[in-house]
Design a protein around this motif. Structure first.
Motif, PDB file in Angstrom:
ATOM      1  N   TYR A  50       0.636  -1.251   0.031  1.00 28.02           N
ATOM      2  CA  TYR A  50      -0.026  -0.209   0.039  1.00 28.02           C
ATOM      3  C   TYR A  50       0.958   1.298  -0.088  1.00 28.02           C
ATOM      4  O   TYR A  50       1.852   1.278   0.797  1.00 28.02           O
ATOM      5  N   SER A  60      -7.567   4.069   6.844  1.00 26.27           N
ATOM      6  CA  SER A  60      -8.017   3.304   5.786  1.00 26.27           C
ATOM      7  C   SER A  60      -7.395   2.033   5.457  1.00 26.27           C
ATOM      8  O   SER A  60      -7.949   1.040   5.248  1.00 26.27           O
ATOM      9  N   THR A  64      -8.360  -1.892   5.899  1.00 20.47           N
ATOM     10  CA  THR A  64      -8.257  -2.810   4.942  1.00 20.47           C
ATOM     11  C   THR A  64      -7.439  -3.905   5.060  1.00 20.47           C
ATOM     12  O   THR A  64      -7.826  -5.105   4.843  1.00 20.47           O
ATOM     13  N   GLN A  67      -9.025  -6.125   7.814  1.00 21.35           N
ATOM     14  CA  GLN A  67     -10.384  -7.067   7.117  1.00 21.35           C
ATOM     15  C   GLN A  67      -9.722  -8.124   6.311  1.00 21.35           C
ATOM     16  O   GLN A  67     -10.422  -9.259   6.456  1.00 21.35           O
ATOM     17  N   GLN A  68      -8.590  -8.266   5.677  1.00 17.96           N
ATOM     18  CA  GLN A  68      -7.892  -9.203   4.979  1.00 17.96           C
ATOM     19  C   GLN A  68      -7.604 -10.123   6.005  1.00 17.96           C
ATOM     20  O   GLN A  68      -7.637 -11.484   5.734  1.00 17.96           O
TER      21      GLN A  68
END
Length: 76
Positions: A50, A60, A64, A67-68
């Motif tokens: 990222y 953010s 992410t 969540q992964q």
């Protein structure tokens, strides 16, 4: 420094560690393309690298990644 970073990433991946990378302010380096390529290669998967353009985007990015990781944990 890039050589040591790449070697550390290779060692971690060889040990079965899933590597995520966050490169902040990579455009402010002497060679942004090379730095991004090195960091992307460091990640276990190119989609796990990222490059937020501002510190305000970090929440953010971390969301992410979380969540992964949660999806991975549920799958295993």
């Amino acid at each position: 420094m890039n050589t040591r970073t790449s070697q550390t990433c290779a060692n971690a991946k060889a040990a079965g560690i899933n590597v995520y990378v966050i490169g902040l302010a990579t455009d402010n380096t002497s060679n942004p393309t090379a730095v991004r390529a090195m960091l992307t290669g460091c990640a276990s998967d190119p989609g796990q690298a990222y490059f937020p353009s501002a510190p305000s985007e970090l929440n953010s990015v971390f969301r992410t990644i979380a969540q992964q990781l949660a999806a991975l944990r549920l799958a295993q």
